[in-house]
Motif scaffolding. Structure first.
Motif, PDB file in Angstrom:
ATOM      1  N   VAL A  44     -27.707 -69.574  51.106  1.00 17.96           N
ATOM      2  CA  VAL A  44     -29.044 -69.683  50.515  1.00 17.96           C
ATOM      3  C   VAL A  44     -30.105 -69.612  51.606  1.00 17.96           C
ATOM      4  O   VAL A  44     -31.075 -68.858  51.506  1.00 17.96           O
ATOM      5  CB  VAL A  44     -29.156 -71.000  49.710  1.00 17.96           C
ATOM      6  N   THR A  47     -30.263 -66.068  52.850  1.00 22.52           N
ATOM      7  CA  THR A  47     -30.867 -65.159  51.869  1.00 22.52           C
ATOM      8  C   THR A  47     -32.379 -65.323  51.881  1.00 22.52           C
ATOM      9  O   THR A  47     -33.123 -64.355  51.704  1.00 22.52           O
ATOM     10  CB  THR A  47     -30.325 -65.449  50.460  1.00 22.52           C
ATOM     11  N   TYR A  48     -32.820 -66.560  52.134  1.00 22.17           N
ATOM     12  CA  TYR A  48     -34.262 -66.762  52.221  1.00 22.17           C
ATOM     13  C   TYR A  48     -34.846 -65.964  53.376  1.00 22.17           C
ATOM     14  O   TYR A  48     -35.809 -65.212  53.204  1.00 22.17           O
ATOM     15  CB  TYR A  48     -34.570 -68.258  52.390  1.00 22.17           C
ATOM     16  N   GLY A  51     -33.817 -61.983  52.743  1.00 22.52           N
ATOM     17  CA  GLY A  51     -34.284 -61.324  51.524  1.00 22.52           C
ATOM     18  C   GLY A  51     -35.702 -61.687  51.131  1.00 22.52           C
ATOM     19  O   GLY A  51     -36.567 -60.820  51.002  1.00 22.52           O
ATOM     20  N   VAL A  52     -35.960 -62.990  50.955  1.00 19.49           N
ATOM     21  CA  VAL A  52     -37.248 -63.401  50.395  1.00 19.49           C
ATOM     22  C   VAL A  52     -38.387 -62.984  51.319  1.00 19.49           C
ATOM     23  O   VAL A  52     -39.435 -62.541  50.869  1.00 19.49           O
ATOM     24  CB  VAL A  52     -37.268 -64.926  50.161  1.00 19.49           C
ATOM     25  N   ILE A 152     -26.355 -59.243  49.588  1.00 20.54           N
ATOM     26  CA  ILE A 152     -26.929 -59.638  48.296  1.00 20.54           C
ATOM     27  C   ILE A 152     -28.369 -59.153  48.188  1.00 20.54           C
ATOM     28  O   ILE A 152     -28.814 -58.681  47.140  1.00 20.54           O
ATOM     29  CB  ILE A 152     -26.875 -61.176  48.150  1.00 20.54           C
ATOM     30  N   SER A 153     -29.094 -59.257  49.307  1.00 19.22           N
ATOM     31  CA  SER A 153     -30.542 -59.010  49.240  1.00 19.22           C
ATOM     32  C   SER A 153     -30.879 -57.549  48.985  1.00 19.22           C
ATOM     33  O   SER A 153     -31.800 -57.242  48.231  1.00 19.22           O
ATOM     34  CB  SER A 153     -31.209 -59.448  50.547  1.00 19.22           C
ATOM     35  N   VAL A 156     -31.071 -56.306  45.359  1.00 19.65           N
ATOM     36  CA  VAL A 156     -32.184 -56.975  44.687  1.00 19.65           C
ATOM     37  C   VAL A 156     -33.500 -56.332  45.108  1.00 19.65           C
ATOM     38  O   VAL A 156     -34.352 -55.990  44.277  1.00 19.65           O
ATOM     39  CB  VAL A 156     -32.167 -58.480  45.028  1.00 19.65           C
ATOM     40  N   LEU A 157     -33.657 -56.133  46.428  1.00 14.99           N
ATOM     41  CA  LEU A 157     -34.896 -55.544  46.931  1.00 14.99           C
ATOM     42  C   LEU A 157     -35.071 -54.117  46.419  1.00 14.99           C
ATOM     43  O   LEU A 157     -36.173 -53.717  46.013  1.00 14.99           O
ATOM     44  CB  LEU A 157     -34.886 -55.545  48.468  1.00 14.99           C
TER      45      LEU A 157
ATOM     46  N   VAL B   7     -36.722 -73.820  49.969  1.00 12.32           N
ATOM     47  CA  VAL B   7     -35.968 -72.600  50.269  1.00 12.32           C
ATOM     48  C   VAL B   7     -35.112 -72.201  49.079  1.00 12.32           C
ATOM     49  O   VAL B   7     -35.075 -71.036  48.663  1.00 12.32           O
ATOM     50  CB  VAL B   7     -35.079 -72.819  51.517  1.00 12.32           C
ATOM     51  N   GLU B   8     -34.454 -73.212  48.498  1.00 11.71           N
ATOM     52  CA  GLU B   8     -33.590 -72.912  47.349  1.00 11.71           C
ATOM     53  C   GLU B   8     -34.399 -72.347  46.195  1.00 11.71           C
ATOM     54  O   GLU B   8     -33.983 -71.395  45.532  1.00 11.71           O
ATOM     55  CB  GLU B   8     -32.844 -74.178  46.911  1.00 11.71           C
ATOM     56  N   ALA B  10     -37.230 -70.724  46.393  1.00  9.47           N
ATOM     57  CA  ALA B  10     -37.674 -69.365  46.731  1.00  9.47           C
ATOM     58  C   ALA B  10     -36.547 -68.371  46.533  1.00  9.47           C
ATOM     59  O   ALA B  10     -36.746 -67.284  45.969  1.00  9.47           O
ATOM     60  CB  ALA B  10     -38.168 -69.338  48.175  1.00  9.47           C
ATOM     61  N   VAL B  11     -35.336 -68.741  46.979  1.00 10.46           N
ATOM     62  CA  VAL B  11     -34.202 -67.822  46.821  1.00 10.46           C
ATOM     63  C   VAL B  11     -33.882 -67.618  45.347  1.00 10.46           C
ATOM     64  O   VAL B  11     -33.608 -66.495  44.893  1.00 10.46           O
ATOM     65  CB  VAL B  11     -32.965 -68.347  47.584  1.00 10.46           C
ATOM     66  N   PHE B  14     -36.291 -65.275  43.950  1.00 12.98           N
ATOM     67  CA  PHE B  14     -36.006 -63.940  44.476  1.00 12.98           C
ATOM     68  C   PHE B  14     -34.897 -63.269  43.667  1.00 12.98           C
ATOM     69  O   PHE B  14     -35.038 -62.125  43.198  1.00 12.98           O
ATOM     70  CB  PHE B  14     -35.605 -64.091  45.945  1.00 12.98           C
ATOM     71  N   MET B  15     -33.810 -64.014  43.461  1.00 15.72           N
ATOM     72  CA  MET B  15     -32.696 -63.445  42.695  1.00 15.72           C
ATOM     73  C   MET B  15     -33.126 -63.168  41.253  1.00 15.72           C
ATOM     74  O   MET B  15     -32.765 -62.127  40.680  1.00 15.72           O
ATOM     75  CB  MET B  15     -31.498 -64.407  42.685  1.00 15.72           C
ATOM     76  N   ALA B  17     -36.098 -62.460  40.210  1.00 16.06           N
ATOM     77  CA  ALA B  17     -36.963 -61.272  40.210  1.00 16.06           C
ATOM     78  C   ALA B  17     -36.119 -60.004  40.267  1.00 16.06           C
ATOM     79  O   ALA B  17     -36.406 -59.013  39.586  1.00 16.06           O
ATOM     80  CB  ALA B  17     -37.926 -61.331  41.396  1.00 16.06           C
ATOM     81  N   GLY B  18     -35.047 -60.057  41.069  1.00 14.69           N
ATOM     82  CA  GLY B  18     -34.162 -58.890  41.134  1.00 14.69           C
ATOM     83  C   GLY B  18     -33.509 -58.593  39.798  1.00 14.69           C
ATOM     84  O   GLY B  18     -33.427 -57.443  39.366  1.00 14.69           O
ATOM     85  N   LEU B  19     -33.057 -59.663  39.122  1.00 16.26           N
ATOM     86  CA  LEU B  19     -32.427 -59.464  37.810  1.00 16.26           C
ATOM     87  C   LEU B  19     -33.440 -58.911  36.814  1.00 16.26           C
ATOM     88  O   LEU B  19     -33.124 -58.028  36.025  1.00 16.26           O
ATOM     89  CB  LEU B  19     -31.853 -60.789  37.305  1.00 16.26           C
ATOM     90  N   LEU B  22     -33.839 -55.276  37.438  1.00 18.77           N
ATOM     91  CA  LEU B  22     -32.726 -54.497  36.893  1.00 18.77           C
ATOM     92  C   LEU B  22     -32.826 -54.398  35.375  1.00 18.77           C
ATOM     93  O   LEU B  22     -32.566 -53.353  34.782  1.00 18.77           O
ATOM     94  CB  LEU B  22     -31.405 -55.161  37.267  1.00 18.77           C
TER      95      LEU B  22
END
Lengths: 259, 157
Positions: A44, A47-48, A51-52, A152-153, A156-157, B7-8, B10-11, B14-15, B17-19, B22
């Motif tokens: 996590v 990924t922050y 990715g974020v 993973i990122s 998504v991006l 952080v959690e 935000a992640v 992020f995920m 938003a990706g879904l 899609l």
């Protein structure tokens, strides 16, 4: 003359050796997933940072790429009185090509270089050796979470890039240039196939994510532990990633869409 | 360093938003919403010439899309093209003497199969075959016929 030949051979062997080390490192990283699964917190956090933090540059680029595509596409399509196909053109180029490729290039520049610099500096300041002294495998503890975070990122991006690009194309095409609203979306839906176009785009972005993160991690891990070495490794990350992405894109496109 | 909770969050965002992206690509950009593959029943038809018909070309009746072409094969014994199409299962009231023609949408558009309903009481079922078909119009043939008839007119004068 023979000296030049010897130098050439030495370079070739060094390159092959690096290639082999890169693959061994890749196997070690992937094998490290066993120690990652009990500690998803590491993933996590990474990924922050991978990715974020890349989100802003990717979404803004996606918006503008979509808008430019609509402008340029309209210019060509209006010569054939086929403005209604603008949606297809924008979405197809985004989902198939530009989404994965441009995102991967941005990803290599923004996240890949940061990864290389981080790991190179860890090596230069002997933090990696420190971990080893404490019987912690630096590959499993440092590289594996970053690798899977990148893996993973990227999809998504890339999906965000394509979706926002399509919206950008919609704003310019329908809002600015006066393409028919219904035709824009309905033609797009009629011509873009979920399996053929979207899923192949996602596969592309996964492959690019794997390659970019792998290159970044290897360059950092393999860098000469000096400030100059780290700076060189960072440059190499961006150059190698960009080349790898563009070459792989050709190969993947030929495999997926060429008959 | 940010707190781990932020952080959690935000992640997670992020995920998500990706879904959503899609999902947007699936529903708004691609054809996933319009047609779910795997459902429906298969019907085949033989054509002398399919022109530019392709797999995934639409099958329409009265201009409404009922399904898609799923397979095109060449039948060596009859020298014909065997076209298999999948019709969505909700459209199960197609008479078995329906006429299948290959049309072109627009002047330069893609080709599709148009169905003209017959008057039979029997309905097409899975594995059924449409026997009455009309081939695609090939531009060269039409131009050739036109020139031929013109030449004939000239000859009669």
């Amino acid at each position: 003359m023979l000296d030049a030949l010897a130098r050439f051979g030495r370079h070739g062997m060094a390159a092959l050796e690096r290639f082999g080390r890169a693959h061994l490192l890749f196997l070690q990283i992937v094998a490290g997933i066993t120690s990652l699964l009990p500690r998803p917190g590491l993933l996590v956090t990474q990924t922050y940072s991978v990715g974020v933090r890349t989100l802003v540059i990717v979404t803004v680029s996606g918006l503008f790429v979509g808008m430019v595509l609509a402008l340029q596409g309209y210019y060509v399509l209006s010569q054939f009185a086929a403005e209604d196909s603008l949606g297809v053109m924008v979405a197809a180029s985004l989902v198939r090509e530009l989404g994965p490729v441009v995102t991967a290039l941005l990803f290599a520049g923004r996240a890949g270089s940061a990864l290389t610099a981080e790991i190179g500096l860890m090596k230069a300041t002997e933090q990696l050796s420190g971990l080893e002294m404490m019987a912690v495998d630096p590959v499993r503890r440092i590289l594996t979470p970053r690798f899977f975070a990148g893996l993973i990122s990227m999809p998504v991006l890339a999906a965000l890039f394509s979706a926002i690009g399509a919206l950008g194309g919609y704003f310019v095409g329908v809002g600015l240039l006066g393409v028919d609203d219904g035709a824009f979306w309905s033609q797009m839906q009629a011509k873009i196939d979920w399996n053929e176009d979207v899923i192949n785009g996602v596969i592309k972005s996964l492959v690019f994510g794997l390659v970019c993160t792998w290159i970044a991690l290897f360059q950092g891990y393999d860098s000469v532990p000096t400030s100059e070495g780290v700076s060189r490794a960072t440059t190499r990350t961006v150059v190698h990633s960009a080349l790898a992405v563009l070459v792989l894109d050709f190969v993947l496109t030929a495999m997926m869409f060429g008959e | 360093m940010m707190k781990i909770r932020q952080v959690e969050i935000a992640v997670g965002a992020f995920m998500a938003a990706g879904l959503i992206a899609l999902f947007f690509l699936a529903m708004q950009v691609s054809n996933l919403s319009a047609f779910t593959t795997g459902e429906g029943y298969k019907v085949s038809a033989r054509f002398d010439n399919i022109g530019g018909l392709k797999v995934r070309s639409p099958v329409a009746m009265a201009g409404v899309r009922l399904g898609r072409v799923v397979e095109i094969r060449y039948d060596q014994s009859s020298y014909e093209a065997l076209v298999t199409m999948r019709i969505e299962s909700q459209y199960d009231q197609i008479p078995d003497d329906t006429f299948a023609k290959i049309y072109t949408s627009g002047l330069l558009g893609e080709q599709y199969i148009g169905l003209d309903p017959g008057g039979s009481e029997e309905m097409l079922a899975d594995g059924g075959e449409i026997t009455m078909t009309q081939s695609a119009l090939v531009l060269e043939e039409i131009v050739g016929q036109f020139l031929f008839s013109k030449a004939e007119e000239k000859g009669l004068e």
